[in-house]
Design a protein around this motif. Structure first.
Motif, PDB file in Angstrom:
ATOM      1  N   LYS A  11      48.722  55.272  33.054  1.00 56.76           N
ATOM      2  CA  LYS A  11      48.725  53.811  32.739  1.00 56.76           C
ATOM      3  C   LYS A  11      48.580  53.954  31.097  1.00 56.76           C
ATOM      4  N   TRP A  12      47.573  55.007  30.701  1.00 53.65           N
ATOM      5  CA  TRP A  12      47.523  55.164  29.187  1.00 53.65           C
ATOM      6  C   TRP A  12      48.605  55.597  28.550  1.00 53.65           C
ATOM      7  N   ASP A  13      49.580  56.464  29.151  1.00 54.23           N
ATOM      8  CA  ASP A  13      50.687  56.816  28.502  1.00 54.23           C
ATOM      9  C   ASP A  13      51.599  55.618  28.194  1.00 54.23           C
ATOM     10  N   LEU A  14      51.590  54.655  29.260  1.00 53.29           N
ATOM     11  CA  LEU A  14      52.480  53.578  29.137  1.00 53.29           C
ATOM     12  C   LEU A  14      51.942  52.611  27.721  1.00 53.29           C
ATOM     13  N   MET A  15      50.668  52.598  27.716  1.00 54.02           N
ATOM     14  CA  MET A  15      50.184  51.763  26.742  1.00 54.02           C
ATOM     15  C   MET A  15      50.372  52.373  25.417  1.00 54.02           C
ATOM     16  N   ILE A  16      50.206  53.658  25.112  1.00 52.60           N
ATOM     17  CA  ILE A  16      50.646  54.364  23.977  1.00 52.60           C
ATOM     18  C   ILE A  16      51.855  54.330  23.689  1.00 52.60           C
ATOM     19  N   GLY A  17      52.832  54.383  24.671  1.00 50.79           N
ATOM     20  CA  GLY A  17      54.093  54.254  24.398  1.00 50.79           C
ATOM     21  C   GLY A  17      54.723  52.899  23.793  1.00 50.79           C
ATOM     22  N   ILE A  18      53.911  51.973  24.456  1.00 51.28           N
ATOM     23  CA  ILE A  18      54.588  50.695  24.033  1.00 51.28           C
ATOM     24  C   ILE A  18      53.689  50.414  22.402  1.00 51.28           C
ATOM     25  N   ALA A  19      52.823  50.840  22.264  1.00 48.59           N
ATOM     26  CA  ALA A  19      52.035  50.912  20.814  1.00 48.59           C
ATOM     27  C   ALA A  19      52.807  51.614  19.993  1.00 48.59           C
ATOM     28  N   LEU A  20      53.522  52.855  20.374  1.00 52.12           N
ATOM     29  CA  LEU A  20      54.036  53.433  19.474  1.00 52.12           C
ATOM     30  C   LEU A  20      55.444  52.835  18.990  1.00 52.12           C
ATOM     31  N   ILE A  21      55.982  52.277  19.905  1.00 52.78           N
ATOM     32  CA  ILE A  21      57.440  51.556  19.629  1.00 52.78           C
ATOM     33  C   ILE A  21      57.287  50.255  18.911  1.00 52.78           C
TER      34      ILE A  21
END
Length: 69
Positions: A11-21
């Motif tokens: 779930k953290w990877d998903l949130m980090i991915g969204i934030a990076l984009i």
């Protein structure tokens, strides 16, 4: 207790991915509006956006281990 760690990390990877984009796209948009040259910082921002896309892709394509058992 250890079974929760992979799901939490996923779930953290998903949130980090969204934030990076989101943040990377905002930086590129501002750079485009100012008409600045495409240099090392722009290339690095595109790499971070790509990595964010990879994290989101990996979130949706990797099987959830808690559902397999």
């Amino acid at each position: 207790m250890e079974d929760n760690k992979p799901a939490s990390r996923k779930k953290w990877d998903l949130m980090i991915g969204i934030a990076l984009i989101i943040f990377g796209s905002f930086r590129l948009y501002n750079r485009f509006q100012l008409g600045e040259d495409w240099g090392f910082r722009s290339i690095l921002t595109i790499v971070f956006i790509g990595y964010g896309g990879f994290l989101i892709y990996r979130y949706f394509t990797s099987p959830d281990k808690s559902q397999e058992e």
